[in-house]
Design a protein around this motif. Sequence first.
Motif, PDB file in Angstrom:
ATOM      1  N   GLN A 190       0.833  -1.190   0.000  1.00  0.00           N
ATOM      2  CA  GLN A 190       0.000   0.000   0.000  1.00  0.00           C
ATOM      3  C   GLN A 190       0.876   1.251   0.000  1.00  0.00           C
ATOM      4  N   GLY A 191       0.550   2.214  -0.866  1.00  0.00           N
ATOM      5  CA  GLY A 191       1.299   3.459  -0.922  1.00  0.00           C
ATOM      6  C   GLY A 191       2.494   3.428  -1.837  1.00  0.00           C
ATOM      7  N   GLY A 192       2.794   2.274  -2.437  1.00  0.00           N
ATOM      8  CA  GLY A 192       3.937   2.171  -3.333  1.00  0.00           C
ATOM      9  C   GLY A 192       3.602   2.606  -4.748  1.00  0.00           C
ATOM     10  N   VAL A 193       4.640   2.762  -5.571  1.00  0.00           N
ATOM     11  CA  VAL A 193       4.460   3.208  -6.949  1.00  0.00           C
ATOM     12  C   VAL A 193       3.642   2.211  -7.756  1.00  0.00           C
ATOM     13  N   PHE A 194       3.876   0.911  -7.529  1.00  0.00           N
ATOM     14  CA  PHE A 194       3.139  -0.077  -8.312  1.00  0.00           C
ATOM     15  C   PHE A 194       1.641  -0.001  -8.032  1.00  0.00           C
ATOM     16  N   ARG A 195       1.251   0.227  -6.790  1.00  0.00           N
ATOM     17  CA  ARG A 195      -0.167   0.364  -6.462  1.00  0.00           C
ATOM     18  C   ARG A 195      -0.789   1.498  -7.274  1.00  0.00           C
ATOM     19  N   LEU A 196      -0.080   2.624  -7.365  1.00  0.00           N
ATOM     20  CA  LEU A 196      -0.588   3.773  -8.101  1.00  0.00           C
ATOM     21  C   LEU A 196      -0.706   3.454  -9.588  1.00  0.00           C
ATOM     22  N   LEU A 197       0.356   2.903 -10.169  1.00  0.00           N
ATOM     23  CA  LEU A 197       0.357   2.621 -11.604  1.00  0.00           C
ATOM     24  C   LEU A 197      -0.696   1.582 -11.978  1.00  0.00           C
ATOM     25  N   SER A 198      -0.830   0.539 -11.172  1.00  0.00           N
ATOM     26  CA  SER A 198      -1.803  -0.507 -11.500  1.00  0.00           C
ATOM     27  C   SER A 198      -3.230  -0.002 -11.334  1.00  0.00           C
ATOM     28  N   THR A 199      -3.453   0.878 -10.374  1.00  0.00           N
ATOM     29  CA  THR A 199      -4.786   1.466 -10.212  1.00  0.00           C
ATOM     30  C   THR A 199      -5.136   2.328 -11.413  1.00  0.00           C
ATOM     31  N   LEU A 200      -4.191   3.150 -11.879  1.00  0.00           N
ATOM     32  CA  LEU A 200      -4.421   3.960 -13.076  1.00  0.00           C
ATOM     33  C   LEU A 200      -4.743   3.064 -14.267  1.00  0.00           C
ATOM     34  N   ALA A 201      -3.984   1.971 -14.407  1.00  0.00           N
ATOM     35  CA  ALA A 201      -4.200   1.062 -15.531  1.00  0.00           C
ATOM     36  C   ALA A 201      -5.580   0.430 -15.472  1.00  0.00           C
ATOM     37  N   ARG A 202      -6.024   0.049 -14.294  1.00  0.00           N
ATOM     38  CA  ARG A 202      -7.337  -0.585 -14.152  1.00  0.00           C
ATOM     39  C   ARG A 202      -8.474   0.360 -14.530  1.00  0.00           C
ATOM     40  N   PHE A 203      -8.249   1.643 -14.394  1.00  0.00           N
ATOM     41  CA  PHE A 203      -9.279   2.636 -14.729  1.00  0.00           C
ATOM     42  C   PHE A 203      -9.098   3.193 -16.146  1.00  0.00           C
TER      43      PHE A 203
END
Length: 323
Positions: A190-203
């Motif tokens: 939680q809070g890492g770069v991968f979480r952010l990038l994967s969330t953007l990709a999912r949307f």
Amino acid sequence: MDQGVSRLGKVVLLGGSGQIGQTLARYFHGRGVEVISVSRTPHPAPWTTVAWDGKTVGRWTKCFEGADAVINLAGSSINTRFTREHRSLILDSRLDATKATAAAIRSRKRPPRVWLNASAVDIYPHTLAPTPETTISGYQDTGAMDSTTPESWRFLSEVVWQWEEAFRMEQVPGTRKVALRTTLMLSPDQGGVFRLLSTLARFGLGGPQGSGKQFVSWIHHTDYARAVEFLIEREDIAGPVNITSPQPLSNREFMRLLRQAVRMPIGLPAPAFGIQLSSLLLRTEPVLVLKSRCSVPTVLQQHGFTWSFPDWPSAVQDLVLGH
């Protein structure tokens, strides 16, 4: 992660409350190593936690006695606007922690066998060409200060060079020194770069960023921890080491494979002007996304290190499952 019990006895992590520090603490603790995490904001953990202020030698130095390794990761976050105040904090926090680590090592009767000090691949210039550790001998040689390079990018390169110079100049007889030129470490935390990038990709927002031609150097969190343990154990390695996967790739391809892993067929691109605008709103800097980093881990390769996740397709699949 590697199975079994490590041959190491004790590892001390300075700045151990950050994402990389937590990754290393979990890894070494799981391998049966005594872990001591030293940070400004220690929290309860399965390992020992100790407080320090990041610059003053104090009682915390006792934990260095007889340690196999000290790993200094301390430094203020660069994920911020590069105001005058933040620039001073970014640089001074790294120099202060490095000097305090050296003083603590010199104060011990049985000093640590090896001192690993954090650094970054931002010491290298913006380039599409592979950059091994031998690319440069110092910041002045990088070409990162030419007039075509954005000033904020030059600032990051200068910080890393001064950081490594401070580390190089510190004399710690009997303790080997390794500069960890770290790239983008990716984990599902939680809070890492991968979480952010994967969330953007999912949307549907996981398109190429900027031109998409800039290279992304990256490493899976498991391989990061394994590489650090490898460097502790290999007494024939000293100096700067790129802690990266052996296969950097373009931002365009990086994001395409991420979209594929999260099963999102579309990804809206983020043009450079959009990134610059969003960086203002998010209080960060475009350099973190737009600079090309094509570092390759020549030292690790030459000494026989093997990656569990050497390529992005296998790494991203594992990270998505871990998410």
